[in-house]
Design a protein around this motif. Structure first.
Motif, PDB file in Angstrom:
ATOM      1  N   GLU A   7      28.664  -7.107  10.143  1.00  0.00           N
ATOM      2  CA  GLU A   7      28.173  -7.172  11.410  1.00  0.00           C
ATOM      3  C   GLU A   7      29.113  -6.870  12.526  1.00  0.00           C
ATOM      4  O   GLU A   7      28.587  -6.284  13.496  1.00  0.00           O
ATOM      5  N   PHE A   8      30.376  -6.934  12.371  1.00  0.00           N
ATOM      6  CA  PHE A   8      31.453  -6.310  13.433  1.00  0.00           C
ATOM      7  C   PHE A   8      31.126  -4.833  13.290  1.00  0.00           C
ATOM      8  O   PHE A   8      31.060  -4.324  14.705  1.00  0.00           O
ATOM      9  N   TYR A   9      31.111  -4.184  12.357  1.00  0.00           N
ATOM     10  CA  TYR A   9      30.922  -2.585  12.526  1.00  0.00           C
ATOM     11  C   TYR A   9      29.591  -2.208  13.094  1.00  0.00           C
ATOM     12  O   TYR A   9      29.604  -1.453  13.907  1.00  0.00           O
ATOM     13  N   GLU A  10      28.481  -3.267  12.717  1.00  0.00           N
ATOM     14  CA  GLU A  10      27.259  -2.749  13.631  1.00  0.00           C
ATOM     15  C   GLU A  10      27.399  -2.947  14.965  1.00  0.00           C
ATOM     16  O   GLU A  10      26.818  -2.349  15.877  1.00  0.00           O
ATOM     17  N   ASN A  11      27.945  -4.075  15.343  1.00  0.00           N
ATOM     18  CA  ASN A  11      28.264  -4.606  16.925  1.00  0.00           C
ATOM     19  C   ASN A  11      29.087  -3.270  17.505  1.00  0.00           C
ATOM     20  O   ASN A  11      28.863  -2.968  18.480  1.00  0.00           O
ATOM     21  N   ILE A  12      29.992  -2.543  16.832  1.00  0.00           N
ATOM     22  CA  ILE A  12      30.788  -1.832  17.423  1.00  0.00           C
ATOM     23  C   ILE A  12      30.163  -0.549  17.867  1.00  0.00           C
ATOM     24  O   ILE A  12      30.034  -0.001  18.937  1.00  0.00           O
ATOM     25  N   LYS A  13      29.132  -0.278  16.815  1.00  0.00           N
ATOM     26  CA  LYS A  13      28.316   1.263  17.362  1.00  0.00           C
ATOM     27  C   LYS A  13      27.568   0.724  18.404  1.00  0.00           C
ATOM     28  O   LYS A  13      27.453   1.657  19.204  1.00  0.00           O
ATOM     29  N   LYS A  14      26.920  -0.420  18.564  1.00  0.00           N
ATOM     30  CA  LYS A  14      26.111  -0.555  19.497  1.00  0.00           C
ATOM     31  C   LYS A  14      26.787  -0.938  21.025  1.00  0.00           C
ATOM     32  O   LYS A  14      26.456  -0.507  22.072  1.00  0.00           O
ATOM     33  N   HIS A  15      28.087  -1.424  21.056  1.00  0.00           N
ATOM     34  CA  HIS A  15      28.819  -1.393  22.194  1.00  0.00           C
ATOM     35  C   HIS A  15      29.866  -0.669  22.516  1.00  0.00           C
ATOM     36  O   HIS A  15      30.737  -0.680  23.432  1.00  0.00           O
ATOM     37  N   LYS A  16      29.698   0.635  21.999  1.00  0.00           N
ATOM     38  CA  LYS A  16      30.816   1.698  22.085  1.00  0.00           C
ATOM     39  C   LYS A  16      30.806   2.125  23.450  1.00  0.00           C
ATOM     40  O   LYS A  16      29.743   2.544  24.094  1.00  0.00           O
ATOM     41  N   ASN A  17      32.028   2.016  24.071  1.00  0.00           N
ATOM     42  CA  ASN A  17      32.342   2.142  25.407  1.00  0.00           C
ATOM     43  C   ASN A  17      32.504   3.669  25.715  1.00  0.00           C
ATOM     44  O   ASN A  17      33.172   4.165  24.894  1.00  0.00           O
ATOM     45  N   LYS A  18      32.011   4.133  26.887  1.00  0.00           N
ATOM     46  CA  LYS A  18      32.518   5.477  27.070  1.00  0.00           C
ATOM     47  C   LYS A  18      33.883   5.151  27.679  1.00  0.00           C
ATOM     48  O   LYS A  18      34.459   4.476  28.552  1.00  0.00           O
ATOM     49  N   PRO A  19      34.924   6.126  27.387  1.00  0.00           N
ATOM     50  CA  PRO A  19      36.334   5.721  27.779  1.00  0.00           C
ATOM     51  C   PRO A  19      36.466   6.164  29.460  1.00  0.00           C
ATOM     52  O   PRO A  19      35.660   6.925  29.946  1.00  0.00           O
ATOM     53  N   CYS A  20      37.205   5.284  29.833  1.00  0.00           N
ATOM     54  CA  CYS A  20      37.401   5.380  31.439  1.00  0.00           C
ATOM     55  C   CYS A  20      38.577   6.232  31.396  1.00  0.00           C
ATOM     56  O   CYS A  20      39.754   6.370  30.617  1.00  0.00           O
ATOM     57  N   LYS A  21      38.757   7.309  32.351  1.00  0.00           N
ATOM     58  CA  LYS A  21      39.664   8.203  32.582  1.00  0.00           C
ATOM     59  C   LYS A  21      40.736   7.664  33.528  1.00  0.00           C
ATOM     60  O   LYS A  21      40.461   6.469  34.127  1.00  0.00           O
ATOM     61  N   GLU A  22      41.780   7.963  33.161  1.00  0.00           N
ATOM     62  CA  GLU A  22      43.131   7.394  33.836  1.00  0.00           C
ATOM     63  C   GLU A  22      42.784   7.532  35.643  1.00  0.00           C
ATOM     64  O   GLU A  22      42.250   8.448  36.057  1.00  0.00           O
ATOM     65  N   LEU A  23      43.107   6.233  36.192  1.00  0.00           N
ATOM     66  CA  LEU A  23      43.020   6.651  37.706  1.00  0.00           C
ATOM     67  C   LEU A  23      44.155   7.307  38.112  1.00  0.00           C
ATOM     68  O   LEU A  23      45.253   7.627  37.612  1.00  0.00           O
TER      69      LEU A  23
END
Length: 396
Positions: free
Chosen positions: A380-396
């Protein structure tokens, strides 16, 4: 083995009460929890846990372990208090629950060929929790599950939390100026302009996305404006990629204001961001079952909190639970109040600590005993990670 866990917890209930009471009577601010940290470390050492102090060069953090090999079951201790308010969110009980769970589970670990109990001392939850630093440094990459429970005014299963991205914008004038001076913009003018603009900018945000906690800092003189003025706030969204999108707009706004007013500026992240919490329903189900088995049966639906949790960042690396446990008998008591803090050392709260510690320990036992349960949690954890994959924030 379950009965051995429960029986042992009853033999150390006074120790757990004394722990809760000591932390309550010695509240310490984030990252200054020296007394609390030492108390917890001594308890673990006295029960044959191997403890690494000053973990990751964080003076009030620790990493304790008992046993060897996998599965590695991790319990979390939080122990900072709100400045001048004390343990209004019950972090003293988080430590008592996790210490009780880890010590009792250790009593049955010899029945397994391999397995490790880990206790992490995580300071600073009120301001950029150490768990985020630990995640970035790889602490959780070799851990199988992370278990903790949070005191509250109601029982609830693990829900979601918000992603939180702190932002600080500083504007710099060439010189300090008088309020009455014309023909020049001050650093305070720029911050005020940003403050007002953010109010309009929020109208275009997606649902549940907001900017809050806006504070403008400037010099104290009523006549002379400081060369530097700072604006601090938090971008709060259901998913981190949404916060990153808003942050891009804020950067564009800050740059435009700098150009319009002919001021230098700096933009940065003053605290570590918190990712949203990804709940693991399989792990929550196991814990909820065990909670009912020990006598806490009135759990409600998963609680989604508007707050940011450092455990959110951890949940993107390892399966986690963060259920809520009512520790108040008087239902008129509100969470995050001095009355709630006082309730943490009541006999009613101690009973809930024992039951919750039992459920946390038995959940760890289930994962040690039944490989298929741990496998279900991880799938379930790995399935969740696929769904919640975040776009990386660029450094401020």
């Amino acid at each position: 083995m379950k009965q051995k866990i429960i029986s042992y917890l009853h033999t150390i209930k006074e120790d757990l009460f004394n722990l809760s009471k000591y932390l309550y009577e010695n509240p310490e601010e984030s990252f200054y929890e020296y007394k609390s940290c030492n108390y917890l470390i001594n308890m673990l050492k006295n029960n044959n846990f191997k403890v690494t102090e000053n973990y990751l060069q964080i003076p009030t953090a620790f990493y304790a372990e008992y046993g060897s090999g996998h599965p590695k079951i991790c319990y979390i201790c939080e122990y900072d208090a709100a400045t001048k308010e004390g343990h209004i969110t019950g972090h003293n009980l988080i430590s008592a629950m996790s210490i009780g769970a880890s010590l009792s589970l250790a009593k049955v670990l010899q029945n397994f060929k391999s397995g490790t109990i880990i206790v992490l001392g995580c300071p600073g939850e009120f301001i950029s929790g150490a768990k985020v630093t630990m995640t970035k440094q790889g602490t959780f990459e070799d851990i199988d599950v992370v278990l903790m429970a949070h005191p509250d005014v109601e029982n609830a299963e693990t829900g979601t939390s918000m992603a939180v991205l702190p932002v600080k914008i500083k504007y710099i004038s060439k010189e300090a100026i008088f309020n009455s001076k014309e023909g020049v913009y001050s650093s305070l003018d720029a911050c005020t302009f940003i403050f007002n603009s953010l109010s309009f900018l929020k109208n275009g945000f997606e649902k549940d996305c907001t900017i809050d906690g806006i504070i403008i800092e400037n010099g104290n003189s009523p006549c002379l404006l400081s060369k530097e003025s700072t604006l601090k706030f938090y971008i709060r969204t259901p998913k981190m990629f949404q916060a990153c999108d808003i942050e891009k707009k804020v950067k564009e706004l800050a740059k435009t204001v700098s150009s319009l007013m002919n001021l230098e500026y700096e933009i940065s992240i003053p605290e570590l961001p918190y990712d949203e919490l990804i709940p693991n329903k399989s792990l929550s189900r196991i814990f909820a079952h065990n909670l009912k088995e020990v006598g806490i049966i009135d759990t409600v639906q998963p609680k989604n909190t508007f707050a940011g949790l450092s455990l959110g960042t951890v949940s993107h690396v390892v399966p986690c639970i963060h259920p809520y446990i009512s520790i108040v008998e008087d239902k008129s008591i509100k969470y995050s109040t001095t009355e709630f803090a006082s309730a943490t050392i009541s006999n009613f709260a101690l009973d809930k600590v024992l039951k919750t510690a039992s459920a946390l320990a038995i959940t760890g036992l289930d994962l040690l005993e039944k490989e298929e349960l741990l496998q279900e949690v991880k799938v379930e954890f790995y399935e969740n990670i696929k769904k919640h994959k975040n776009k990386p924030c660029k450094e401020l």
